[in-house]
Enzyme design. Structure first.
Site, PDB file in Angstrom:
ATOM      1  N   GLU A  96     -40.724  81.803 -34.973  1.00  0.00           N
ATOM      2  CA  GLU A  96     -40.443  80.677 -35.868  1.00  0.00           C
ATOM      3  C   GLU A  96     -39.898  79.479 -35.107  1.00  0.00           C
ATOM      4  O   GLU A  96     -39.084  79.633 -34.192  1.00  0.00           O
ATOM      5  CB  GLU A  96     -39.385  81.085 -36.893  1.00  0.00           C
ATOM      6  CG  GLU A  96     -39.892  82.088 -37.881  1.00  0.00           C
ATOM      7  CD  GLU A  96     -38.826  82.471 -38.896  1.00  0.00           C
ATOM      8  OE1 GLU A  96     -38.919  83.577 -39.428  1.00  0.00           O
ATOM      9  OE2 GLU A  96     -37.897  81.667 -39.134  1.00  0.00           O
ATOM     10  N   CYS A 117     -35.363  73.473 -34.014  1.00  0.00           N
ATOM     11  CA  CYS A 117     -34.759  74.747 -33.621  1.00  0.00           C
ATOM     12  C   CYS A 117     -35.852  75.638 -33.035  1.00  0.00           C
ATOM     13  O   CYS A 117     -36.837  75.921 -33.716  1.00  0.00           O
ATOM     14  CB  CYS A 117     -34.136  75.362 -34.876  1.00  0.00           C
ATOM     15  SG  CYS A 117     -33.445  76.977 -34.595  1.00  0.00           S
ATOM     16  N   CYS A 124     -34.776  90.467 -31.106  1.00  0.00           N
ATOM     17  CA  CYS A 124     -33.579  90.251 -30.297  1.00  0.00           C
ATOM     18  C   CYS A 124     -32.926  91.600 -30.037  1.00  0.00           C
ATOM     19  O   CYS A 124     -32.923  92.485 -30.897  1.00  0.00           O
ATOM     20  CB  CYS A 124     -32.594  89.334 -31.031  1.00  0.00           C
ATOM     21  SG  CYS A 124     -31.102  89.008 -30.067  1.00  0.00           S
ATOM     22  N   CYS A 128     -26.709  92.022 -33.598  1.00  0.00           N
ATOM     23  CA  CYS A 128     -25.635  91.550 -34.479  1.00  0.00           C
ATOM     24  C   CYS A 128     -25.944  92.043 -35.897  1.00  0.00           C
ATOM     25  O   CYS A 128     -27.076  91.943 -36.355  1.00  0.00           O
ATOM     26  CB  CYS A 128     -25.548  90.026 -34.450  1.00  0.00           C
ATOM     27  SG  CYS A 128     -25.279  89.400 -32.790  1.00  0.00           S
ATOM     28  N   CYS A 131     -27.681  89.765 -38.791  1.00  0.00           N
ATOM     29  CA  CYS A 131     -28.772  88.851 -38.435  1.00  0.00           C
ATOM     30  C   CYS A 131     -30.153  89.467 -38.633  1.00  0.00           C
ATOM     31  O   CYS A 131     -30.406  90.597 -38.217  1.00  0.00           O
ATOM     32  CB  CYS A 131     -28.589  88.438 -36.977  1.00  0.00           C
ATOM     33  SG  CYS A 131     -29.956  87.461 -36.341  1.00  0.00           S
ATOM     34  N   GLU A 182     -31.975  85.930 -28.118  1.00  0.00           N
ATOM     35  CA  GLU A 182     -30.776  85.519 -27.383  1.00  0.00           C
ATOM     36  C   GLU A 182     -31.266  84.769 -26.133  1.00  0.00           C
ATOM     37  O   GLU A 182     -31.805  85.379 -25.201  1.00  0.00           O
ATOM     38  CB  GLU A 182     -29.958  86.773 -27.012  1.00  0.00           C
ATOM     39  CG  GLU A 182     -28.884  86.575 -25.968  1.00  0.00           C
ATOM     40  CD  GLU A 182     -27.943  85.393 -26.233  1.00  0.00           C
ATOM     41  OE1 GLU A 182     -27.337  85.318 -27.310  1.00  0.00           O
ATOM     42  OE2 GLU A 182     -27.829  84.532 -25.330  1.00  0.00           O
ATOM     43  N   CYS A 355     -33.231  81.697 -39.223  1.00  0.00           N
ATOM     44  CA  CYS A 355     -33.136  82.724 -38.189  1.00  0.00           C
ATOM     45  C   CYS A 355     -33.931  84.006 -38.490  1.00  0.00           C
ATOM     46  O   CYS A 355     -33.401  84.963 -39.031  1.00  0.00           O
ATOM     47  CB  CYS A 355     -31.643  83.042 -37.987  1.00  0.00           C
ATOM     48  SG  CYS A 355     -31.259  83.592 -36.338  1.00  0.00           S
TER      49      CYS A 355
HETATM   50  N1  SAH Z   1     -28.945  84.456 -30.307  1.00  0.00           N
HETATM   51  C1  SAH Z   1     -28.291  83.211 -30.277  1.00  0.00           C
HETATM   52  C2  SAH Z   1     -29.067  82.091 -30.908  1.00  0.00           C
HETATM   53  C3  SAH Z   1     -29.856  82.413 -32.120  1.00  0.00           C
HETATM   54  S1  SAH Z   1     -28.951  82.811 -33.585  1.00  0.00           S
HETATM   55  C4  SAH Z   1     -26.923  83.329 -30.912  1.00  0.00           C
HETATM   56  O1  SAH Z   1     -26.628  84.356 -31.505  1.00  0.00           O
HETATM   57  O2  SAH Z   1     -26.149  82.408 -30.760  1.00  0.00           O
HETATM   58  C5  SAH Z   1     -28.349  81.207 -34.101  1.00  0.00           C
HETATM   59  C6  SAH Z   1     -27.102  81.276 -34.949  1.00  0.00           C
HETATM   60  O3  SAH Z   1     -27.410  81.762 -36.250  1.00  0.00           O
HETATM   61  C7  SAH Z   1     -26.032  82.186 -34.402  1.00  0.00           C
HETATM   62  O4  SAH Z   1     -24.794  81.549 -34.470  1.00  0.00           O
HETATM   63  C8  SAH Z   1     -26.108  83.344 -35.346  1.00  0.00           C
HETATM   64  O5  SAH Z   1     -24.938  84.090 -35.346  1.00  0.00           O
HETATM   65  C9  SAH Z   1     -26.401  82.669 -36.647  1.00  0.00           C
HETATM   66  N2  SAH Z   1     -26.903  83.535 -37.727  1.00  0.00           N
HETATM   67  C10 SAH Z   1     -27.682  84.620 -37.631  1.00  0.00           C
HETATM   68  N3  SAH Z   1     -27.948  85.121 -38.853  1.00  0.00           N
HETATM   69  C11 SAH Z   1     -27.306  84.339 -39.736  1.00  0.00           C
HETATM   70  C12 SAH Z   1     -27.181  84.332 -41.164  1.00  0.00           C
HETATM   71  N4  SAH Z   1     -27.802  85.232 -41.906  1.00  0.00           N
HETATM   72  N5  SAH Z   1     -26.434  83.361 -41.743  1.00  0.00           N
HETATM   73  C13 SAH Z   1     -25.833  82.417 -41.000  1.00  0.00           C
HETATM   74  N6  SAH Z   1     -25.907  82.374 -39.664  1.00  0.00           N
HETATM   75  C14 SAH Z   1     -26.635  83.323 -39.035  1.00  0.00           C
HETATM   76 FE1  SF4 Z   2     -27.243  88.157 -32.619  1.00  0.00          FE
HETATM   77 FE2  SF4 Z   2     -28.336  85.757 -32.115  1.00  0.00          FE
HETATM   78 FE3  SF4 Z   2     -29.688  88.013 -31.590  1.00  0.00          FE
HETATM   79 FE4  SF4 Z   2     -29.274  87.313 -34.111  1.00  0.00          FE
HETATM   80  S1  SF4 Z   2     -30.489  86.200 -32.629  1.00  0.00           S
HETATM   81  S2  SF4 Z   2     -29.020  89.387 -33.226  1.00  0.00           S
HETATM   82  S3  SF4 Z   2     -27.249  86.368 -33.963  1.00  0.00           S
HETATM   83  S4  SF4 Z   2     -27.785  87.353 -30.633  1.00  0.00           S
END
Ligand code: SAH
Ligand code: SF4
Length: 370
Positions: A96, A117, A124, A128, A131, A182, A355
């Site tokens: 995306e 973005c 990933c 987390c 996510c 990531e 995301c």
């Molecule tokens: N992997 C990197 C960048 C991609 S995620 C990172 O984790 O920073 C981009 C941002 O979206 C991160 O801050 C992540 O924690 C946040 N994010 C992921 N899922 C989300 C959700 N469902 N609601 C709000 N923020 C979210």
């Molecule tokens: Fe965590 Fe960012 Fe990967 Fe989602 S994309 S699992 S927030 S590190």
């Protein structure tokens, strides 16, 4: 985890690497600039268009490189604010890319702030818990060319949308590396891609307007601090203590706050810029006033900007965003100390809503019809 296509995307080549390849074909070095000009200034969509190159050279380029490593398969616009592009890669993987137009007060959408973005991986590995991108783990890294090509797709989308043809990447305000994946887990391809995006012979987009968001890979943050190009850094903190953070981010067990925060400080000092701490507010997990007080100390100590983001619910996951009152209380506590804080409330503007969710829905549909 890499995908090796028959022909690598030409958008992954730098001026030097392309000149070296062209030398193999017996071509002078200045041809590399000519090819890059066709790609990034004139945005050629076929080799035939490159009329100042000889026919045999165009044939050689076509046999050697891929000009279209991604294809647009779906475009979903919400309230004219977010524009999500679902792209299919050569191995049918989906990624995306999102355009966010945040209207500025009183000036309407034509003068909105435009952010792009981009994604860096398919899936990933960081896992987390909140996510959508990480739900099925990591499928593979994107190549530098696949990362850069997302921006070509964005420019095309913009051309289709506005009567003024040939939108320049420079008409966008920011690029954030906050899509799927990531970024620092795919460090070399990321850096190569951003070098191409930044270079005068590439897309010419200023490094200060490019933000890399990370879940906190300490060695790579330290490495990034030493890079000559000064990109901006955002840290996905989401917990102000190890206990809270490791509940939702497994990466915290490997790189706890006592190692992470000094690395972020080093980055900030080396590049002389404020780092952003991202903090998604999840009900009952990290939204207590105790967390707010700890976050306040931590941000003040790092001279960091705090970006509070109400959690966007993900289908199949139990997490929720806190009530508006609770969000406000959290914000008020941070503001007491005169910190630089933002709380995003508007629907649709949310980068994070993007995301990985559109991809997830499409993957599910594919499975259902297989
Ligand atoms: N992997 C990197 C960048 C991609 S995620 C990172 O984790 O920073 C981009 C941002 O979206 C991160 O801050 C992540 O924690 C946040 N994010 C992921 N899922 C989300 C959700 N469902 N609601 C709000 N923020 C979210
Ligand atoms: Fe965590 Fe960012 Fe990967 Fe989602 S994309 S699992 S927030 S590190």
């Amino acid at each position: 985890m890499k995908f090796t296509p028959a022909r690598p995307p030409i958008h992954g080549e730098t001026l030097d690497s392309l000149a070296a390849r062209l030398a193999e074909a017996g071509e002078p070095a200045y041809r590399a600039r000519q090819v890059l000009e066709w790609l990034y200034k004139k945005r050629a969509t076929s080799w035939e268009q490159m009329t100042n190159l000889s026919r045999p050279l165009r044939g050689w380029l076509a046999d050697t490189f891929d000009l279209e490593p991604s294809a647009l398969v779906l475009n979903r616009q919400s309230e004219d604010v977010t524009d999500k592009l679902l792209l299919e890669l050569r191995d049918r993987s989906l990624i995306e890319t999102v355009i966010i137009r945040a209207p500025q007060e009183g000036v309407g959408l034509d003068h909105s702030r435009k952010t792009i973005c981009i994604s860096t991986q398919v899936g990933c590995a960081m896992g987390c818990r909140f996510c959508a991108s990480g739900l099925a783990g990591l499928k593979r890294d994107l190549s530098a060319g696949e990362i850069v090509h997302q921006l070509i797709q964005v420019c095309r989308r913009e051309d289709a949308r506005t009567p003024r043809a040939h939108a320049e990447l420079a008409s966008f305000d920011n690029i954030v590396v906050m899509g799927m994946g990531e970024p620092l887990h795919n460090y070399d391809s990321l850096l190569r891609a951003l070098t191409i995006v930044n270079a005068e012979w590439g897309l010419g987009f200023g490094a200060r307007r490019i933000t890399i968001s990370t879940s906190g890979l300490v060695p790579q943050i330290r490495r990034l601090a030493e890079e000559p190009i000064g990109f901006r850094l955002a840290l996905s903190l989401h917990g102000a203590t190890n206990a809270v953070r490791e509940q939702i981010m497994p990466v915290n067990r490997r790189w706890p706050l006592e190692e992470l925060l000094p690395a972020v400080r080093l980055f900030s000092e080396k590049h002389g810029r404020m780092v952003t701490l991202e903090f998604i507010l999840i009900e009952g997990i990290n939204d207590s006033l105790d967390q707010a007080a700890k976050l306040r100390e931590l941000a003040a100590d790092l001279h960091a900007h705090v970006n509070l983001i109400p959690y966007n619910a993900v289908e199949g996951l139990p997490w929720k965003r806190p009530s508006l009152t609770r969000q406000q209380k959290f914000l008020d506590l941070l503001l007491e100390r005169g910190l630089s804080v933002t709380l995003r409330r508007e629907k649709g503007h949310d980068i994070n809503a993007a995301c990985g969710q559109l991809r997830l829905q499409t993957e599910k549909k594919r499975e259902a019809s297989a």
